[in-house]
Design a protein around this motif. Structure first.
Motif, PDB file in Angstrom:
ATOM      1  N   PRO A 203      -5.204   2.384  -2.709  1.00  0.00           N
ATOM      2  CA  PRO A 203      -4.155   2.999  -3.552  1.00  0.00           C
ATOM      3  C   PRO A 203      -4.728   3.440  -4.898  1.00  0.00           C
ATOM      4  CG  PRO A 203      -3.299   1.041  -2.465  1.00  0.00           C
ATOM      5  CD  PRO A 203      -4.791   1.060  -2.192  1.00  0.00           C
TER       6      PRO A 203
ATOM      7  N   TYR B  37      -5.529  -2.300  -6.899  1.00  0.00           N
ATOM      8  CA  TYR B  37      -5.226  -2.493  -5.466  1.00  0.00           C
ATOM      9  C   TYR B  37      -6.477  -2.210  -4.624  1.00  0.00           C
ATOM     10  CZ  TYR B  37      -0.371  -1.883  -7.163  1.00  0.00           C
ATOM     11  OH  TYR B  37       0.827  -1.972  -7.837  1.00  0.00           O
TER      12      TYR B  37
ATOM     13  N   TRP C 288      -3.511  -0.571   1.924  1.00  0.00           N
ATOM     14  CA  TRP C 288      -2.071  -0.853   2.029  1.00  0.00           C
ATOM     15  C   TRP C 288      -1.471   0.056   3.093  1.00  0.00           C
ATOM     16  CZ3 TRP C 288      -3.953  -3.338  -2.120  1.00  0.00           C
ATOM     17  CH2 TRP C 288      -3.229  -4.413  -2.648  1.00  0.00           C
TER      18      TRP C 288
ATOM     19  N   TRP D 293       1.817   1.550   3.843  1.00  0.00           N
ATOM     20  CA  TRP D 293       2.485   2.854   3.681  1.00  0.00           C
ATOM     21  C   TRP D 293       1.698   3.764   2.754  1.00  0.00           C
ATOM     22  CZ3 TRP D 293       7.783   3.703   0.826  1.00  0.00           C
ATOM     23  CH2 TRP D 293       7.879   2.969  -0.339  1.00  0.00           C
ATOM     24  N   ASP D 294       0.905   3.195   1.840  1.00  0.00           N
ATOM     25  CA  ASP D 294       0.018   4.034   1.020  1.00  0.00           C
ATOM     26  C   ASP D 294      -0.902   4.859   1.917  1.00  0.00           C
ATOM     27  OD1 ASP D 294       0.738   1.513  -0.490  1.00  0.00           O
ATOM     28  OD2 ASP D 294      -0.161   2.661  -2.120  1.00  0.00           O
TER      29      ASP D 294
ATOM     30  N   HIS E  18       1.012  -5.401   5.886  1.00  0.00           N
ATOM     31  CA  HIS E  18       1.164  -4.551   4.695  1.00  0.00           C
ATOM     32  C   HIS E  18      -0.146  -4.399   3.938  1.00  0.00           C
ATOM     33  CE1 HIS E  18       1.467  -7.599   1.433  1.00  0.00           C
ATOM     34  NE2 HIS E  18       1.902  -6.684   0.597  1.00  0.00           N
TER      35      HIS E  18
ATOM     36  N   GLN F 116       5.394  -3.367   6.114  1.00  0.00           N
ATOM     37  CA  GLN F 116       5.815  -2.461   5.029  1.00  0.00           C
ATOM     38  C   GLN F 116       6.587  -1.295   5.626  1.00  0.00           C
ATOM     39  OE1 GLN F 116       2.588  -1.148   2.428  1.00  0.00           O
ATOM     40  NE2 GLN F 116       3.648  -1.989   0.655  1.00  0.00           N
TER      41      GLN F 116
ATOM     42  N   GLY G  26       8.369  -2.841  -0.099  1.00  0.00           N
ATOM     43  CA  GLY G  26       7.588  -1.892  -0.910  1.00  0.00           C
ATOM     44  C   GLY G  26       8.147  -1.668  -2.308  1.00  0.00           C
TER      45      GLY G  26
ATOM     46  N   ASP H  23       8.956  -3.822  -4.966  1.00  0.00           N
ATOM     47  CA  ASP H  23       8.777  -5.251  -5.194  1.00  0.00           C
ATOM     48  C   ASP H  23       9.863  -5.925  -6.046  1.00  0.00           C
ATOM     49  OD1 ASP H  23       6.498  -4.228  -4.082  1.00  0.00           O
ATOM     50  OD2 ASP H  23       5.122  -5.304  -5.374  1.00  0.00           O
TER      51      ASP H  23
ATOM     52  N   ARG I 269       5.158  -4.524 -15.086  1.00  0.00           N
ATOM     53  CA  ARG I 269       4.989  -5.232 -13.815  1.00  0.00           C
ATOM     54  C   ARG I 269       6.121  -6.239 -13.602  1.00  0.00           C
ATOM     55  NH1 ARG I 269       1.757  -3.771  -9.822  1.00  0.00           N
ATOM     56  NH2 ARG I 269       1.725  -5.960  -9.226  1.00  0.00           N
TER      57      ARG I 269
ATOM     58  N   GLU J 257       0.682   5.941 -10.974  1.00  0.00           N
ATOM     59  CA  GLU J 257       1.377   5.159  -9.935  1.00  0.00           C
ATOM     60  C   GLU J 257       2.883   5.458  -9.986  1.00  0.00           C
ATOM     61  OE1 GLU J 257       0.812   0.931 -10.351  1.00  0.00           O
ATOM     62  OE2 GLU J 257       1.713   0.486  -8.402  1.00  0.00           O
TER      63      GLU J 257
ATOM     64  N   TRP K 299      -1.415   7.875  -3.563  1.00  0.00           N
ATOM     65  CA  TRP K 299      -0.217   8.457  -2.945  1.00  0.00           C
ATOM     66  C   TRP K 299       0.405   9.532  -3.828  1.00  0.00           C
ATOM     67  CZ3 TRP K 299       3.201   3.496  -1.782  1.00  0.00           C
ATOM     68  CH2 TRP K 299       3.756   2.987  -2.951  1.00  0.00           C
TER      69      TRP K 299
HETATM   70  C1  2M8 Z   1       2.985  -2.422  -4.867  1.00  0.00           C
HETATM   71  O1  2M8 Z   1       2.993  -3.682  -4.229  1.00  0.00           O
HETATM   72  C2  2M8 Z   1       1.892  -4.609  -4.262  1.00  0.00           C
HETATM   73  C3  2M8 Z   1       2.195  -5.708  -3.248  1.00  0.00           C
HETATM   74  O2  2M8 Z   1       2.249  -5.164  -1.967  1.00  0.00           O
HETATM   75  C4  2M8 Z   1       1.630  -5.244  -5.601  1.00  0.00           C
HETATM   76  O3  2M8 Z   1       2.334  -4.974  -6.579  1.00  0.00           O
HETATM   77  O4  2M8 Z   1       0.701  -6.041  -5.672  1.00  0.00           O
HETATM   78  C5  2M8 Z   1       4.220  -1.658  -4.348  1.00  0.00           C
HETATM   79  O5  2M8 Z   1       4.491  -0.538  -5.160  1.00  0.00           O
HETATM   80  C6  2M8 Z   1       3.995  -1.244  -2.894  1.00  0.00           C
HETATM   81  O6  2M8 Z   1       5.041  -0.435  -2.446  1.00  0.00           O
HETATM   82  C7  2M8 Z   1       2.666  -0.508  -2.735  1.00  0.00           C
HETATM   83  O7  2M8 Z   1       2.419  -0.271  -1.371  1.00  0.00           O
HETATM   84  C8  2M8 Z   1       1.497  -1.299  -3.334  1.00  0.00           C
HETATM   85  C9  2M8 Z   1       0.196  -0.495  -3.369  1.00  0.00           C
HETATM   86  O8  2M8 Z   1       0.403   0.769  -3.964  1.00  0.00           O
HETATM   87  O9  2M8 Z   1       1.795  -1.697  -4.681  1.00  0.00           O
END
Ligand code: 2M8
Length: 412
Positions: free
Chosen positions: A25, A30, A34, A36-37, A72, A104, A160, A162, A195, A385, A402
């Motif tokens: 991502p 990250y 992930w 859906w990313d 996920h 996810q 997704g 959170d 956050r 983001e 994304w």
């Molecule tokens: C965010 O979620 C992750 C946990 O899965 C995190 O905050 O650590 C969310 O925005 C999630 O929808 C997204 O897939 C992920 C990575 O972009 O970040």
């Protein structure tokens, strides 16, 4: 930056975050794949490198569990920069590679269809291999996350979004006793005010520990997790994905009867997500009530092919209230916070899904307005983001896969 320079910058982000077969991502915040990313990344890559698009999805499904669940996060390589890592999830022996234990939003079938339609010759083999895997994943949702046609989540990370207000009542009912000490990593990368809070994180980790204690057993998790909230995003996304998978079944000569039955079941279920104000809203299954939230997920009704004059009115209000809609929480609600993650900021990926749905359902003017404002947001403020919906200020991580993909595939 002009249009061409933005295209080049967006492609460069996808290439830079590419780890050879899968895309992060964003690096730092990250450092893994992930779910859906990756589906959004694939649709972004498909705009200029169709082979790489298929590789993204194929790598994603290399982490599928034998029960059909597609995790996920796939922890392809250890990285101490993210918490919680594989040692916390404790899913050894459950899947082919180290992973989380939840799924996810299943957008992958929808983008697989769009990538396939772009070039059926290039897609025939990868799509034929992915088809049964997508069916198995959707079947897992229909069996283990289905409450009367509403798709529910057992952890905020599964949906997704959170820290969306939709989860507040279920989160408040949890006493995270015994969660123990842990060190967050996210706030070392980005401003803590953007956050989730420590109260949120205590419950996120506590829920992981609890499901681990249940051995990640599907029936036990679905029955016993204290967090069970039916989610408009999950429901509309799976509804749409089942339709797209049925269209792929036709293209591949596969049977579509089971998929059509799921589509009918979820169409009926989605209606139950309308709250007394007529808005599609989270439903706390343990407590038996809606949230009262107008989130960006509420506007995914069109993406699921349900029309709503009331949601169109809400959308016009969002256009009036924000220069850069759609806010993840309605401006003026008690929950609204312009910078805190899924409690106010605008997300490019959700805008794209809303825009695709609006166009499908004949709301062309609104679809175009949303696309144009999203394009202006990215042109003025880069590929963040998420963004402050009032000022456009970028928030969270930068150089985001994304968001760059959404520019290439839809906004531009
Ligand atoms: C965010 O979620 C992750 C946990 O899965 C995190 O905050 O650590 C969310 O925005 C999630 O929808 C997204 O897939 C992920 C990575 O972009 O970040």
């Amino acid at each position: 930056m002009d249009h061409l320079a933005l295209d080049q910058a967006a492609r460069a982000i996808l290439r830079k975050n590419d780890r050879g077969g899968y895309t992060l991502p964003t690096s730092g915040l990250y450092p893994y794949q992930w779910n859906w990313d990756s589906a959004f990344a694939a649709w972004g890559f498909a705009q200029f490198d169709i082979e790489r698009a298929w590789l993204e999805l194929t790598t994603l499904f290399s982490g599928q569990w034998p029960n059909g669940m597609l995790p996920h996060i796939l922890f392809h390589k250890p990285d101490p920069g993210y918490f919680p890592g594989p040692d916390v999830w404790g899913t050894e022996g459950k899947g082919p590679i180290p992973s989380s234990g939840i799924s996810q939003p299943p957008v992958a079938a929808t983008f697989a269809r769009m990538i396939y339609d772009k070039n059926p010759d290039a897609g025939r083999n990868p799509m034929a291999a992915l088809f049964p895997k997508l069916v198995a994943w959707h079947r897992w949702f229909m069996r283990w996350r289905n409450a009367d046609g509403m798709i529910f989540i057992t952890h905020p990370w599964e949906g997704g979004r959170d820290n969306a207000p939709d989860w507040d009542s279920a989160m408040q009912a949890i006493d995270p006793v015994g969660v123990g000490d842990y060190t967050r990593r996210d706030t070392a990368h980005v401003d803590a005010s953007m956050r989730p809070t420590k109260d949120d994180y205590d419950r996120y980790i506590w829920l992981v520990q609890r499901a681990r204690g249940l051995g990640w057993d599907d029936a036990a998790v679905a029955q016993d997790q204290p967090f069970k909230v039916a989610d408009p995003l999950m429901t509309f996304v799976l509804l749409r994905a089942n339709r797209d998978l049925a269209a792929l079944a036709d293209a591949l000569g596969e049977d579509r009867a089971e998929l059509d039955q799921w589509t009918a079941e979820l169409t009926a279920g989605a209606e139950k997500l309308r709250n007394t104000a007529g808005v599609f809203d989270g439903f706390n299954l343990n407590a038996g009530h809606h949230t009262g939230s107008v989130s960006n997920a509420s506007f995914l009704c069109w993406y699921g092919h349900l029309d709503s004059a009331q949601m169109l009115d809400e959308l016009h209000q969002a256009f009036d209230q924000c220069r850069y809609p759609v806010p993840s929480q309605k401006v003026g609600s008690d929950w609204f916070n312009a910078k805190r993650y899924w409690r106010g900021p605008t997300w490019g990926i959700v805008n794209m899904l809303i825009g695709l749905g609006l166009a499908d359902m004949g709301h062309k003017a609104e679809a175009e307005e949303l696309r144009a404002r999203t394009a202006a947001l990215m042109a003025e403020h880069g590929f963040a983001e998420y963004y402050d919906p009032l000022t456009g200020d970028p928030a969270g991580g930068g150089s985001f896969t994304w968001t760059a993909a959404v520019w290439l595939a839809w906004a531009s």
